[in-house]
Design an enzyme around this catalytic site. Structure first.
Site, PDB file in Angstrom:
ATOM      1  N   HIS A  64      -1.836   7.565  -1.416  1.00 56.56           N
ATOM      2  CA  HIS A  64      -3.047   7.236  -0.657  1.00 56.56           C
ATOM      3  C   HIS A  64      -3.858   8.528  -0.522  1.00 56.56           C
ATOM      4  CE1 HIS A  64      -0.408   3.896   1.129  1.00 56.56           C
ATOM      5  NE2 HIS A  64      -1.209   3.367   0.224  1.00 56.56           N
ATOM      6  N   GLU A  67      -4.286  10.835   2.777  1.00 54.75           N
ATOM      7  CA  GLU A  67      -3.091  11.309   3.487  1.00 54.75           C
ATOM      8  C   GLU A  67      -2.831  12.747   3.031  1.00 54.75           C
ATOM      9  OE1 GLU A  67      -0.090   8.327   2.887  1.00 54.75           O
ATOM     10  OE2 GLU A  67      -1.322   6.766   3.801  1.00 54.75           O
ATOM     11  N   HIS A 161       3.985  10.679   2.654  1.00 54.14           N
ATOM     12  CA  HIS A 161       2.800  10.013   3.203  1.00 54.14           C
ATOM     13  C   HIS A 161       2.515  10.518   4.611  1.00 54.14           C
ATOM     14  CE1 HIS A 161       2.422   6.508   0.320  1.00 54.14           C
ATOM     15  NE2 HIS A 161       3.635   6.939   0.020  1.00 54.14           N
ATOM     16  N   GLU A 225       7.092   9.232   5.963  1.00 54.40           N
ATOM     17  CA  GLU A 225       5.875   9.378   6.768  1.00 54.40           C
ATOM     18  C   GLU A 225       5.994  10.631   7.627  1.00 54.40           C
ATOM     19  OE1 GLU A 225       3.300   7.412   6.479  1.00 54.40           O
ATOM     20  OE2 GLU A 225       4.153   5.731   5.345  1.00 54.40           O
TER      21      GLU A 225
END
Length: 345
Positions: A64, A67, A161, A225
């Protein structure tokens, strides 16, 4: 391009200068110790000339494009390797997933790249947009990287991410569905040493990049994450010191000195279901600032769509990745319940 990279040692700058593709691949050596290959924009492979260790490591970021913390983290590591401050003992491939989206400052251009792996890129309308083409290429690069070495190799893929919203657990990892295989205590404690002490065990096959590597190459793969989304240059990189230090130890073949597995140091969750969107009027029954891992009791109306209520089914369920704006047919949220260590090896 070779001279540009050799002088700057900035692989991200080279990638963003050529966000679609490189006109040609190239390779070179770092001293007598490491061979470097640039296969495409955002794709660089480091191979120690004397392979004394047996790990093949993929570190991916920018699946993404907005990010940014993982992008800055990976680029810092690449710069250290190119500057010969780090001498690798393991084979490592860095992937900057969606350079065009980074350039655009957006999550994606036409379609969510992390919903297009494991062959999804070629289904339905096929390779019809930049993300589908890129997903297909990234799969080919992972295959080429892993397949180029024979014998018993430990394959690892950390897909890095940051999340759209805040979280009760700042850093967490999704362990893809592994039918017939138990989850690794050692890998979980490696992540804990990286500052990632919350693990979600997925319950079904998905179209994510980490699931692709786990399912097709039996890699120890995770979607990781590392906090919340911030613009490039506005990340507090001190929050990723532990991650950077552990990745450095891993790549250079040093003793990781992992602690013994300890449930008290961890938060383990089992994904119990995905809630998909069936109607355009789907809406959650909570505000946009509700954090990931917020728990709701049984019977609570989580969302409404098509004149019906979506209710909590277990005694308590926690939410992660809620997003009501996805297209019809896609996942709006993952629902979690507390997990134990019964499926760990």
């Amino acid at each position: 391009m070779f001279h540009e990279l050799k002088q700057s040692k900035d692989f991200l700058a080279l990638t963003l200068a050529h966000p679609q593709y490189l006109s040609e691949s190239f390779e070179f050596d770092l001293g007598e110790h490491t061979h470097v290959e640039v296969w495409d924009t955002g794709v660089i492979v480091f191979s120690p000339k004397q392979l004394k260790h047996s790990k093949d490591i993929v570190l991916s970021c920018a699946v993404h494009g907005n990010e940014t913390a993982p992008i800055e983290l990976c680029n810092a590591l690449i710069t250290q390797i190119l500057s010969e401050e780090l001498k690798l003992a393991q084979r490592v491939m860095f992937l900057i997933g969606n350079p065009a989206a980074i350039h655009n400052g957006t999550r994606f251009i036409d379609e969510n790249l992390n919903r297009l792996f494991n062959g999804t890129h070629s289904r339905d309308e096929g390779l019809c947009n930049p993300e589908r083409v890129r997903a297909h290429k990234l799969e080919q690069y992972v295959d080429r990287f892993y397949a180029s070495q024979s014998g018993e190799r430990h394959r690892i893929h950390y897909d890095l991410h940051t999340a759209i919203r805040g979280s009760k657990h700042e850093k967490f990892a999704i362990y893809p569905y592994r039918p017939g295989r138990k989850y690794s205590r050692e890998q979980i404690m490696f992540l804990e040493s990286c500052g990632v002490n919350t693990i979600l065990f997925h319950h079904e096959p998905t179209t994510t990049f980490s699931y692709f590597s786990s399912e097709n190459y039996r890699a120890d793969a995770f979607t990781i994450e590392l906090g919340k989304v911030f613009p490039m240059g506005q990340n507090d990189m001190t929050r990723f010191i532990a991650m950077k230090e552990m990745l450095t130890l891993l790549m250079t073949g040093k003793d990781l000195q992992l602690p013994e597995f300890d449930l008290k140091r961890l938060n383990l969750y089992q994904v119990c279901r995905s809630v998909n969107k069936h109607f355009d009027d789907f809406e959650f029954n909570f505000t946009n600032d509700v954090e990931n891992f917020t728990a709701f009791p049984k019977g609570y109306t989580l969302a409404k769509e098509g004149g019906k209520a979506v209710k909590i089914e277990h005694e308590f369920e926690s939410i992660v990745f809620p997003n009501a704006k996805v297209p019809v047919g896609q996942r709006t949220v993952l629902m979690l319940k507390t997990a134990d260590d019964s499926n760990l090896d």
